[in-house]
Design a protein around this motif. Sequence first.
Motif, mmCIF file in Angstrom:
data_model
loop_
_atom_site.group_PDB
_atom_site.id
_atom_site.type_symbol
_atom_site.label_atom_id
_atom_site.label_comp_id
_atom_site.label_asym_id
_atom_site.label_seq_id
_atom_site.Cartn_x
_atom_site.Cartn_y
_atom_site.Cartn_z
ATOM 1 N N THR A 23 64.314 50.184 -59.439
ATOM 2 C CA THR A 23 64.719 51.586 -59.533
ATOM 3 C C THR A 23 65.628 51.716 -60.742
ATOM 4 O O THR A 23 66.072 50.707 -61.303
ATOM 5 C CB THR A 23 65.437 52.061 -58.256
ATOM 6 N N GLY A 73 56.998 60.730 -53.659
ATOM 7 C CA GLY A 73 57.051 59.570 -54.530
ATOM 8 C C GLY A 73 55.772 58.750 -54.511
ATOM 9 O O GLY A 73 54.717 59.197 -54.049
ATOM 10 N N SER A 111 56.164 58.210 -59.678
ATOM 11 C CA SER A 111 57.417 58.330 -58.934
ATOM 12 C C SER A 111 58.559 58.557 -59.911
ATOM 13 O O SER A 111 58.638 57.913 -60.957
ATOM 14 C CB SER A 111 57.679 57.067 -58.114
ATOM 15 N N HIS A 144 61.920 58.048 -59.635
ATOM 16 C CA HIS A 144 63.091 57.169 -59.719
ATOM 17 C C HIS A 144 62.891 55.962 -60.633
ATOM 18 O O HIS A 144 63.842 55.259 -60.954
ATOM 19 C CB HIS A 144 63.534 56.714 -58.317
ATOM 20 N N LYS A 145 61.659 55.736 -61.088
ATOM 21 C CA LYS A 145 61.425 54.646 -62.026
ATOM 22 C C LYS A 145 61.777 55.037 -63.458
ATOM 23 O O LYS A 145 61.904 54.174 -64.332
ATOM 24 C CB LYS A 145 59.953 54.214 -61.982
ATOM 25 N N LYS A 159 65.461 59.959 -56.635
ATOM 26 C CA LYS A 159 64.554 59.366 -55.650
ATOM 27 C C LYS A 159 63.991 60.462 -54.758
ATOM 28 O O LYS A 159 64.542 61.549 -54.659
ATOM 29 C CB LYS A 159 65.295 58.319 -54.822
#
Length: 382
Positions: free
Chosen positions: A11, A70, A201, A203-204, A209
Motif C-alpha cells: 500500500t 477496490g 485500486s 491505495h496503490k 483505501k
Amino acid sequence: MERFYFDYAATSPVHPEVIEVIYDAMKNHFGNASSIHYFGRDSRRIMDNAKMVFARSIGAKPNEIVLTSGGTESDNTAIIETAFAREKEGKHIITTVIEHHAVLRPMEYLETMGFEVTYLPVNKFGMIDLQDLKEALREDTILVSIMYGNNEVGSILNIESVGKIIKESLSTAYFHTDAVQAYGLETINVKKDFIDLLSTSSHKINGPKGIGFIYISETIHLPSFMLGGEQEMERRAGTENIPAIAGFQKAVEIAQLKKNTRKKDYQNFSNHLLYRLKEGGVEFEINGHPDNRLLHIINIWFKDVSSEQLLLLMDLAGIAISAGSACTAGNINPSHVLMAMYGEKSQRVNESVRISFGIETTIELIDHLADELIRVTTKLKK
C-alpha cells in the motif's frame, strides 16, 4: 526511532494533495449522488468528472467505468459475475498460477460450483508461454483472467499478445486483467489490448483505501455484484463514496503527470541498490524478469539468508520490506508465485524479499537501505 518504508507494493501513503481534496469533499460536497436536488447534483458532478479521468487513463469511455471498493471487489465481480452470467455458454475458465489471491480464491470457489479452471504455468521469469494459452482456449471458454504485472516479482505479462490471441481464437471468452499493481505506472489501453474487464485500486497509487474501479466494456453486460439500489446504472448498488472518489481522481491525475519521471527514478533506485549490494559483497539474485517488469518492485533472493529472519531484523532497524503479498494476513507463508516459478523445494522460496519504491523514496534512503541489508545479511550468514 526513525522508520523507513519500502513496501509500496502493499500500500502507499496518501499524497498530501489527495488529502486536501478528500477533506474538501467531506466538508463541502456531502450530497447523495442519487438525489435530484442541488447537493445531489453537486456530488454527481464530482463523480462524473472522476469517471472521465479514469476512462481517459486506460483509453475507455466514462460509461464503461464502474466504481467499486477496490481491487478485490473488482476481481470478484469480473470473475464470478462473468461465470454465472455465461455458464449456459460454457464453464471453462483460464488463469495463471501466479495471480493475486483476489483472483485465485474466486477461481477456487467457482470450481466448487462445477466450473473447470485451467491454471497456466509460468517460467523462471514469471511469464506464461503464449502457446500454452492457445492450446488451453476452447469453444466453451468463457473467461481468461491474466494479471497485467505481478505484485510479488513485478514481471509484466504480455497483455497485448494475450488479448490478440483470445480475439483471434474460436473462443468468445471475455478477457480480464488485474491491473492493480500496474495502473498508474504503465501505459494501458483497453481497446488496443482487447481487454474486456480491468481491475484497479486507489491505495496503490497514493489514493485512499476502499475505492477503485472496474472497467467493463460497453459490449458486455454483467449483473450487479452488490444487491440493493440502482446506482452505477444498476451495475453496483450502494451510495457512492464521493470524498474517496475525488481523492482517487486526484491520485490518478498526479500519477499520470509524474509517470515517466517516477519510472526513471525507480529504475535508478534499483540500479543503485543492486550496485551497492554487489559492492558490499552480498550474494544475491533477482527474481522475475530482469527487464520486462514493474519498475517500482524488485524481488531479491539473498542466498542462505532466511527471509523471515531478514524481515524481522530489518524491522528492528526501522526498515519495512516484505516477503511477498500483504494479503496473507500477516503470515509469512511460502510465496505461491516463487514456488510456481522455481519449484516448491527451491531455496529462493524462503530466502527472498520484495522491496518496492514510491513517492517518498530517495537515493539517500536507498543508500541507507543498502547499508542495513549488507549489515543484516552478513550477520545472518555468520
